[in-house]
Design a protein around this motif. Sequence first.
Motif, PDB file in Angstrom:
ATOM      1  N   ALA A 170      -2.605  -4.400   9.156  1.00  0.00           N
ATOM      2  CA  ALA A 170      -2.594  -2.963   8.871  1.00  0.00           C
ATOM      3  C   ALA A 170      -3.951  -2.369   9.179  1.00  0.00           C
ATOM      4  N   TYR A 208      -8.175  -3.698  12.678  1.00  0.00           N
ATOM      5  CA  TYR A 208      -7.271  -3.890  11.547  1.00  0.00           C
ATOM      6  C   TYR A 208      -8.049  -4.359  10.321  1.00  0.00           C
ATOM      7  N   GLU A 259       0.834  -1.208   0.000  1.00  0.00           N
ATOM      8  CA  GLU A 259       0.000   0.000   0.000  1.00  0.00           C
ATOM      9  C   GLU A 259       0.863   1.250   0.000  1.00  0.00           C
ATOM     10  N   ARG A 291      -5.739   0.543   8.108  1.00  0.00           N
ATOM     11  CA  ARG A 291      -5.598   1.542   7.053  1.00  0.00           C
ATOM     12  C   ARG A 291      -6.210   2.873   7.471  1.00  0.00           C
ATOM     13  N   ASN A 312       0.541   6.195   6.879  1.00  0.00           N
ATOM     14  CA  ASN A 312      -0.720   6.605   7.491  1.00  0.00           C
ATOM     15  C   ASN A 312      -1.391   5.476   8.256  1.00  0.00           C
ATOM     16  N   ASP A 313      -0.822   4.290   8.180  1.00  0.00           N
ATOM     17  CA  ASP A 313      -1.453   3.093   8.737  1.00  0.00           C
ATOM     18  C   ASP A 313      -0.735   2.604   9.983  1.00  0.00           C
ATOM     19  N   GLY A 344       1.644   4.937  12.880  1.00  0.00           N
ATOM     20  CA  GLY A 344       2.044   5.180  11.507  1.00  0.00           C
ATOM     21  C   GLY A 344       3.405   5.852  11.384  1.00  0.00           C
TER      22      GLY A 344
END
Length: 125
Positions: free
Chosen positions: A98, A112, A26, A100, A31-32, A53
């Motif tokens: 992750a 997650y 990704e 997101r 950002n995750d 993140g």
Amino acid sequence: QVLLVQSGGGLVQAGGSLRLSCADSEGSFSNDAMGWFRQAPGKEREFVAGISGSGGTSTYVDSVKGRFTISRDNTKNTVSLQMNSLKPEDTAVYYCAAARGFGSVRRQPWEYDYWGQGTQVTVSS
């Protein structure tokens, strides 16, 4: 779509070390929040470690504190789990995950969105 590909793991004697890695395809990886979970036979999936993140904040389940270290490289879209002083009770399938769009650390599996394929870690006594 986020694809998490895990590597590492295997069989080690008690007291030994292993390193797990997870590569995230990704593009907005930074950002995750990322996490590591594990699941032993007959048990529920358990949170092991999580990292924000930015990588500035991390948290661990009490049973691995001082032995495991989670880290991330946002230039390579990877997160790792260094496991030292391994114990037989650490034996499980380990999963990276992750969250997101959520930069802060997450501890619950339902927070997650994406999961790696799982990696077996076996610690012999």
